[in-house]
Write an enzyme that holds these catalytic residues in place. Structure first.
Site, mmCIF file in Angstrom:
data_model
loop_
_atom_site.group_PDB
_atom_site.id
_atom_site.type_symbol
_atom_site.label_atom_id
_atom_site.label_comp_id
_atom_site.label_asym_id
_atom_site.label_seq_id
_atom_site.Cartn_x
_atom_site.Cartn_y
_atom_site.Cartn_z
ATOM 1 N N ASP A 1 -12.044 -7.782 -2.776
ATOM 2 C CA ASP A 1 -12.832 -7.305 -3.907
ATOM 3 C C ASP A 1 -13.194 -8.519 -4.738
ATOM 4 O O ASP A 1 -12.341 -9.355 -5.023
ATOM 5 C CB ASP A 1 -12.014 -6.337 -4.764
ATOM 6 C CG ASP A 1 -11.559 -5.127 -3.976
ATOM 7 O OD1 ASP A 1 -12.288 -4.720 -3.051
ATOM 8 O OD2 ASP A 1 -10.477 -4.596 -4.278
ATOM 9 N N ALA B 1 -5.679 4.939 -0.826
ATOM 10 C CA ALA B 1 -5.678 5.002 0.631
ATOM 11 C C ALA B 1 -4.290 5.285 1.181
ATOM 12 O O ALA B 1 -3.290 4.754 0.710
ATOM 13 C CB ALA B 1 -6.196 3.696 1.208
ATOM 14 N N HIS C 1 -16.610 -4.607 -2.876
ATOM 15 C CA HIS C 1 -15.686 -4.694 -1.739
ATOM 16 C C HIS C 1 -16.390 -5.315 -0.527
ATOM 17 O O HIS C 1 -17.242 -4.695 0.097
ATOM 18 C CB HIS C 1 -15.169 -3.297 -1.402
ATOM 19 C CG HIS C 1 -14.230 -3.246 -0.222
ATOM 20 N ND1 HIS C 1 -12.873 -3.054 -0.339
ATOM 21 C CD2 HIS C 1 -14.463 -3.370 1.104
ATOM 22 C CE1 HIS C 1 -12.306 -3.053 0.859
ATOM 23 N NE2 HIS C 1 -13.259 -3.246 1.762
ATOM 24 N N HIS D 1 -7.952 -3.401 3.100
ATOM 25 C CA HIS D 1 -7.304 -4.596 2.557
ATOM 26 C C HIS D 1 -6.108 -5.013 3.422
ATOM 27 O O HIS D 1 -5.688 -6.155 3.392
ATOM 28 C CB HIS D 1 -6.858 -4.352 1.116
ATOM 29 C CG HIS D 1 -8.012 -4.349 0.144
ATOM 30 N ND1 HIS D 1 -8.473 -5.481 -0.469
ATOM 31 C CD2 HIS D 1 -8.819 -3.344 -0.278
ATOM 32 C CE1 HIS D 1 -9.505 -5.179 -1.255
ATOM 33 N NE2 HIS D 1 -9.726 -3.884 -1.154
ATOM 34 N N SER E 1 -6.078 1.343 4.486
ATOM 35 C CA SER E 1 -6.806 0.513 3.536
ATOM 36 C C SER E 1 -7.310 -0.722 4.257
ATOM 37 O O SER E 1 -6.561 -1.425 4.932
ATOM 38 C CB SER E 1 -5.906 0.072 2.388
ATOM 39 O OG SER E 1 -6.556 -0.951 1.650
ATOM 40 N N GLN F 1 0.828 -1.202 0.000
ATOM 41 C CA GLN F 1 0.000 0.000 0.000
ATOM 42 C C GLN F 1 0.865 1.256 0.000
ATOM 43 O O GLN F 1 0.562 2.241 -0.658
ATOM 44 C CB GLN F 1 -0.929 -0.005 1.222
ATOM 45 C CG GLN F 1 -1.939 1.132 1.236
ATOM 46 C CD GLN F 1 -2.941 1.039 0.096
ATOM 47 O OE1 GLN F 1 -3.303 -0.054 -0.331
ATOM 48 N NE2 GLN F 1 -3.390 2.174 -0.415
ATOM 49 N N GLU G 1 -19.140 0.869 -3.368
ATOM 50 C CA GLU G 1 -18.252 -0.154 -3.936
ATOM 51 C C GLU G 1 -18.904 -1.519 -3.735
ATOM 52 O O GLU G 1 -18.600 -2.216 -2.769
ATOM 53 C CB GLU G 1 -16.881 -0.112 -3.258
ATOM 54 C CG GLU G 1 -16.120 1.175 -3.544
ATOM 55 C CD GLU G 1 -14.687 1.142 -3.020
ATOM 56 O OE1 GLU G 1 -14.312 0.139 -2.389
ATOM 57 O OE2 GLU G 1 -13.956 2.108 -3.260
HETATM 58 ZN ZN LIG Z 1 -11.567 -3.207 -1.912
#
Ligand SMILES: [Zn+2]
Length: 313
Positions: free
Chosen positions: A230, A216, A282, A223, A221, A195, A279
């Protein structure tokens, strides 16, 4: 002369090699944007899932005070961001439990005026967003490769999820398949290093202010928790793009994801609370009980914890 020829040949080879790296299959096409919230993500303004969130969202003016905020119940997970009084919350139960903002913690980055450090990053319900960053050294300890198809074949970082989430994802994919909906993973875990590299690349390219609108800040993030992924249809169409919203896969996920412990983390109409655009691809794992409760109440994770809306001025 021959030197020049050699040079040219080398250059050509190099160019080809680079192109080859980019050969990331259909999935990857969406992936970069997804991962990075690639600025280049073309039409899909949100394409940068990872956090293409918009920063210009207007204040929610109180919406997060959520009148319908769940009343405390012990399931009411860890107030992961509340350092000291976690225990207290549990005992006080009811109102005290969730009525407090989740993050009154310490200053995280010093850059964001309201950035806090997530106190219990390993919590399944950890609230990570533009105001709540994971600790610098955090790395989930139980990352595994879920046994589900992805849009790419490689066993790489972004194919991983934390064990509990991975097992739940396998069940979710299997159930979807039974309903005739073929899903594929696009991008799951992302390390802080990844990231950071992405973000820095964008800062270089567009400047920090702009980069923040689609990528991000490292640590923020979802993630990076290993609890988010996702998802797209197995054909990879509209992966991490706005048009995914109109697919049967998105429809199925919206309806059934909570049954497996996942929420659509950035729902439509809650942009001012989550700080992110809609989103539909996500997914965030929070556990079945809480996912179902949130879905039934139509609330976001921020509202669940009575946290401050992300876009609050
Ligand atoms: Zn995502």
């Amino acid at each position: 002369m021959s030197k020049m020829t050699t040079m040219s040949a080398l250059l050509l080879a190099l160019t080809l090699a680079i192109a080859g790296c980019g050969n990331e299959a259909p999935g990857e096409i969406a992936s970069p944007p997804a991962e990075s919230g690639g600025p280049s993500s073309g039409a899909a303004s949100s394409a940068g899932d990872p956090h293409s969130g918009r920063s210009d969202a207007t204040p929610a003016s109180g919406s997060a005070a959520a009148p319908n905020a769940p009343t405390g119940r012990d399931a009411a997970p860890d107030k992961q961001n509340e350092p000291a009084d976690d225990g207290a919350n549990k005992t006080t139960g009811k109102t005290a439990d969730k009525s407090q903002p989740v993050n009154q913690g310490n200053d995280a980055s010093g850059k964001d005026k309201e950035m806090q450090v997530v106190a219990k990053p390993e919590s399944i319900t950890a609230l990570v967003n533009k105001q709540n960053a994971l600790p610098d050294n955090y790395k989930p300890s139980d990352l595994v490769y879920p046994d589900v198809p992805f849009l790419f074949k490689e066993k790489i970082e972004k194919r991983m999820l934390r064990k509990e989430a991975a097992e739940a994802l396998e069940k979710l994919f299997a159930a979807a398949k039974e309903d005739g909906v073929a899903l594929a993973g696009v991008s799951a875990y992302r390390s802080r290093a990844t990231q950071k590299a992405l973000f820095e690349r964008y800062v270089k390219k567009d400047g920090e202010a702009k980069a923040r609108t689609y990528s991000a800040v490292p640590g923020t993030s979802e993630h990076e928790t290993g609890l988010a992924i996702d998802v797209s249809g197995s054909d990879g169409k509209c992966a991490a793009s706005d048009c995914f919203a109109d697919t049967k896969e998105a429809e199925w996920l919206a309806e059934h994801a909570p049954e497996y412990g996942f929420i659509i983390r950035y729902p439509k109409g809650k942009e001012n609370i989550t700080g992110y655009q809609y989103e539909p691809w996500h997914l965030r794992y929070v556990g079945v009980e809480i996912a179902k409760e949130m879905a039934a109440k139509g609330i976001t994770l921020e509202e669940y914890f009575d946290a401050v809306p992300v876009s609050q001025p």
